[in-house]
Design a protein around this motif. Structure first.
Motif, short mmCIF file in Angstrom:
data_model
loop_
_atom_site.label_atom_id
_atom_site.label_comp_id
_atom_site.label_asym_id
_atom_site.label_seq_id
_atom_site.Cartn_x
_atom_site.Cartn_y
_atom_site.Cartn_z
N ALA B 296 0.83 -1.20 0.00
CA ALA B 296 0.00 0.00 0.00
C ALA B 296 0.87 1.26 0.00
N LEU B 297 1.99 1.19 0.72
CA LEU B 297 2.93 2.33 0.71
C LEU B 297 3.45 2.56 -0.71
N MET B 298 3.77 1.46 -1.41
CA MET B 298 4.27 1.57 -2.79
C MET B 298 3.22 2.22 -3.69
N TYR B 299 1.96 1.83 -3.49
CA TYR B 299 0.87 2.41 -4.28
C TYR B 299 0.88 3.93 -4.13
N TRP B 300 0.96 4.39 -2.87
CA TRP B 300 0.94 5.83 -2.62
C TRP B 300 2.17 6.52 -3.19
N MET B 301 3.34 5.92 -2.97
CA MET B 301 4.58 6.59 -3.40
C MET B 301 4.69 6.64 -4.92
N GLN B 302 4.17 5.62 -5.58
CA GLN B 302 4.20 5.64 -7.04
C GLN B 302 3.30 6.74 -7.60
N ARG B 303 2.16 6.95 -6.96
CA ARG B 303 1.24 7.96 -7.47
C ARG B 303 1.66 9.38 -7.11
N LEU B 304 2.35 9.52 -5.96
CA LEU B 304 2.70 10.87 -5.49
C LEU B 304 4.21 10.99 -5.33
N PRO B 305 4.94 11.00 -6.45
CA PRO B 305 6.40 10.97 -6.35
C PRO B 305 7.01 12.22 -5.72
N ARG B 306 6.28 13.33 -5.65
CA ARG B 306 6.88 14.56 -5.11
C ARG B 306 6.59 14.75 -3.63
N VAL B 307 5.82 13.82 -3.05
CA VAL B 307 5.43 13.96 -1.65
C VAL B 307 6.45 13.24 -0.75
N ALA B 308 6.75 13.85 0.41
CA ALA B 308 7.63 13.20 1.40
C ALA B 308 6.79 12.29 2.30
N PHE B 309 7.20 11.02 2.41
CA PHE B 309 6.48 10.03 3.21
C PHE B 309 7.24 9.73 4.49
N THR B 310 6.58 9.94 5.63
CA THR B 310 7.26 9.71 6.91
C THR B 310 6.43 8.85 7.84
N ASN B 311 7.08 7.81 8.36
CA ASN B 311 6.49 6.93 9.35
C ASN B 311 6.82 7.48 10.74
N LEU B 312 5.81 7.68 11.57
CA LEU B 312 6.04 8.09 12.95
C LEU B 312 5.65 6.92 13.85
N TYR B 313 6.32 6.82 14.98
CA TYR B 313 6.00 5.74 15.92
C TYR B 313 6.00 6.28 17.34
N GLY B 314 5.06 5.84 18.13
CA GLY B 314 5.13 6.17 19.54
C GLY B 314 3.82 5.91 20.25
N PRO B 315 3.87 5.32 21.45
CA PRO B 315 2.66 5.12 22.24
C PRO B 315 2.21 6.41 22.90
N THR B 316 0.95 6.45 23.29
CA THR B 316 0.38 7.62 23.97
C THR B 316 1.24 8.03 25.17
N GLU B 317 1.76 7.04 25.90
CA GLU B 317 2.53 7.32 27.13
C GLU B 317 3.80 8.12 26.86
N ALA B 318 4.24 8.14 25.59
CA ALA B 318 5.44 8.89 25.27
C ALA B 318 5.11 10.11 24.40
N THR B 319 3.83 10.43 24.27
CA THR B 319 3.33 11.65 23.62
C THR B 319 3.56 11.68 22.11
N ILE B 320 2.49 11.49 21.38
CA ILE B 320 2.38 11.62 19.93
C ILE B 320 3.34 10.67 19.20
N ALA B 321 4.62 11.00 19.16
CA ALA B 321 5.56 10.10 18.48
C ALA B 321 6.94 10.25 19.09
N SER B 322 7.68 9.15 19.07
CA SER B 322 9.02 9.13 19.66
C SER B 322 10.09 8.87 18.62
N SER B 323 9.70 8.29 17.48
CA SER B 323 10.69 8.06 16.43
C SER B 323 10.08 8.37 15.07
N PHE B 324 10.95 8.54 14.09
CA PHE B 324 10.47 8.87 12.75
C PHE B 324 11.37 8.24 11.70
N TYR B 325 10.80 8.00 10.56
CA TYR B 325 11.58 7.47 9.44
C TYR B 325 11.01 8.04 8.15
#
Lengths: 98, 533
Positions: B296-325
């Motif tokens: 599904a990520l490939m589907y999106w990235m192929q259609r929107l080649p100029r958009v920056a795609f970022t994965n965020l990770y983090g539980p509520t206990e650590a507030t919104i997100a703690s890591s990014f890629y």
């Protein structure tokens, strides 16, 4: 336009038999309570297509078509009327409930 | 950095009073309106007896008024508690009891739910207030919108400090009781300060407001927007059902940032709702909350080649997100694993073994988080707080319960869970909470809940096996619906004479999962072949 009782009854039956969801009344809000989530919606559309022999295109639906059993029944009847009345060419955009 | 979340709003209201802050259903709310309306409402809350540290519960659908109420609660020196308006009254009444709310804010569309909550019992100290004309309910109404609107709009004296709680977010609890995660002003401000700089959010940017307000991701949408002086475009929750309408929303609102959960993005990909080079204004797409399947990520990235795609990770206990890629380029094949990446500024992610020693690269351990995002703990629950937030040689660390490994590239990869918490459609669910609710139903002799990966776009499916011959799944679903939110109600059911047990006499969960996978496969083969979503 009000949907026929038979259509409403059949949809109510599909919801309880296939999706294990019992709804208090045909007017009960399926969206507010989160009863109809995206997975349940896709399953329901498959069952509606089988049961009523209509094609329902997800990209032509409006949120209000899905508000209640009653509005779903109206949408199904309209689709049935349109699709039954004419041989519909493929890829034709059909007006839905508007 | 600011001391309080509301300081972000105060500053923007003086810098860009007439710029739109919120756009909802075609109507804009300016920074001045948001600021002044929340000042008035804050006064009304204080007049109603709300004092520093009191909890103000928001029984409000996502709307400009809900955002006004959040800031009003903060300006009054209170903590806000956003409630899920699609949850059953029993669960919401329980949450009000746990947090001992001083006030609950509602509107006519949630009035029926409020009346049910009152009938079930809410704390006696809770006053009711309406953000519209309200309706008759059996309770102590402190004020209505009209009363609040008559109060002066000028700024209030600052009450909170950065270390004070700003809100409490309730998440699923494994023993059957929701847990309240206390989040401070400083927790949110640290993340937002980094995110606005890292993502380069500016005035004129148009950010999506997609997740419900009781999800902590919405905190980023709202506070990120206001910190940057941008616009937040709130999506009606129901739009998530229709992938093409979601795409039309992104297009028509000319969004520059779309922040969503993988199940929605996957849903849109499955139904091909995105055109090649769609959404010309979009600069970045972010997701958080669960794993985004690579196809599904490939589907999106192929259609929107100029958009920056970022994965965020983090539980509520650590507030919104703690890591990014940030995904550097469209993955070449569908088996490519996307990491959760590296820590956000001010955070540390540690993969530790059972003795809390760091695992070598590529060795799976449990993931712990330390840093500026860490919540002070669960609301008035020292025991649970002590179990999850640990003082160690690494400092104060939060045990996420996620299993992870550090790759040779230094990036962190999620592997699975160490317990029975799952993510389904972006919701965090403790299977134990569902089991507890099942066991509370008369006639249920035994019950076990497992999650299986059914291969659908919805992620894991919740399955319940039970012993209790007189009860049908439809009756059980109805019963569960009185105490659990709809997203926690099992989709697949199996009635058994006896629960399969392992050698230790415990429920044999792997065996149950296998039974449900077989049931699922048989069901799929029987129903509508070829029409699989």
């Amino acid at each position: 336009m009000k949907a026929e009782d038979a259509t409403i009854g059949a949809i109510r039956g599909l919801l309880s038999e296939k999706l294990l969801v019992e709804v208090d009344s045909p007017e009960a809000d399926l969206l507010k309570a989160g009863i109809l989530d995206s997975l349940a919606l896709i399953q329901l559309l498959v069952h509606l297509e089988e049961r009523f022999g209509v094609k329902i295109a997800l990209d032509e639906l409006e949120i209000e078509d899905l508000r209640s059993i009653s509005s779903i029944a109206q949408m199904v009847e309209q689709q049935r009327a349109i699709q039954g009345a004419a041989r519909v060419p493929r890829n034709t955009v059909l007006p839905v409930n508007r | 950095m600011k001391a309080r979340l509301q300081d972000l709003l105060t500053e923007q209201a003086s810098r860009r009073a007439d710029d739109a802050a919120i756009v909802f259903k075609g109507r804009a709310t300016t920074y001045a309106e948001l600021h002044e309306s929340s000042n008035r409402l804050a006064r009304a809350l204080q007049d109603a007896g709300c004092r520093e540290g009191d909890r103000v519960a928001l029984l409000l659908p996502k709307s400009p008024d809900a955002l006004i109420a959040m800031f009003a609660a903060l300006k009054a020196g209170c903590m806000y508690v956003p409630l899920d308006c699609s949850s059953p009254a029993l669960r919401l009444a329980r949450i009000l009891q746990i947090c001992e709310s001083r006030c609950v804010l509602a509107v006519q569309p949630t009035g029926g739910l409020l009346a049910e909550m009152i009938a079930l019992g809410i704390p006696e100290t809770t006053r009711l207030a309406w953000l519209d004309d309200g309706m008759a309910v059996d309770g102590d109404v402190a004020f209505t919108r009209r009363d609040a609107d008559s109060l002066p709009p000028k700024d209030l004296d600052a009450i909170h400090t950065a270390a004070d709680g700003a809100h409490i977010l309730f998440t699923s609890g494994s023993t059957g009781t929701p847990k309240g995660v206390v989040i401070t002003h400083a927790n949110v401000l640290h993340f937002v300060d980094w995110a606005v700089r890292y993502f380069d959010i500016r005035p004129g940017d148009r950010l999506s407001g997609h997740p419900p307000l009781h999800f902590d991701l919405s905190t980023f949408d709202i506070c990120g927007t206001i910190a940057a002086g941008a616009e937040i475009h709130l999506l009606p929750q129901e739009l998530s059902l229709l992938p093409h309408r979601l795409a039309a929303f992104i297009r028509d609102s000319a969004l520059t940032q779309w922040f969503s959960v993988p199940s929605i993005l996957h849903h849109m990909a499955k139904f091909d709702a995105v055109q090649p080079h769609d959404f010309p204004s979009l600069k970045r797409l972010l997701w958080c909350g669960e794993k985004f399947p690579t196809p599904a990520l490939m589907y999106w990235m192929q259609r929107l080649p100029r958009v920056a795609f970022t994965n965020l990770y983090g539980p509520t206990e650590a507030t919104i997100a703690s890591s990014f890629y940030r995904v550097p380029a469209c993955p070449k094949d569908e088996t490519t694993e996307v990491p959760i990446g590296e820590p956000c500024e001010g955070e540390r992610l540690l993969v530790l073994d059972g003795d809390l020693q760091p695992c070598p690269p590529e060795i799976v351990g449990e993931l712990y988080i330390a840093g500026a995002g860490l919540s002070p703990g669960y609301w008035r629950d020292e025991e649970k707080t002590a179990q999850a937030f640990i003082d160690s040689t690494h400092g104060r660390i939060y045990r996420t319960g996620d299993l992870a490994r550090v790759g040779v590239n230094g990036m962190i990869y999620l592997v699975g869970r160490a317990d029975t918490q799952i993510k389904s459609r972006g919701y965090r669910i403790e299977l134990g909470e569902i089991e507890a609710a099942m066991h509370a139903i008369p006639g249920v002799q035994d019950a076990a809940v497992v999650a299986i990966d059914a291969g659908g776009f919805e992620g894991l499916a919740i399955c319940c096996a039970y012993v209790g011959a007189d009860l049908s799944p439809i009756a059980l679903r109805r019963k569960l619906g009185q105490s659990l939110p709809h997203y926690m109600i099992p989709a697949q059911w199996m009635t058994l004479e006896q629960m399969p047990l392992n050698g230790n006499g415990k429920v044999a969960r792997p065996r149950l999962k296998q039974m449900f996978l077989e049931q699922h496969a048989a069901h799929n083969a029987a129903v509508a072949p070829g029409v699989r979503a």
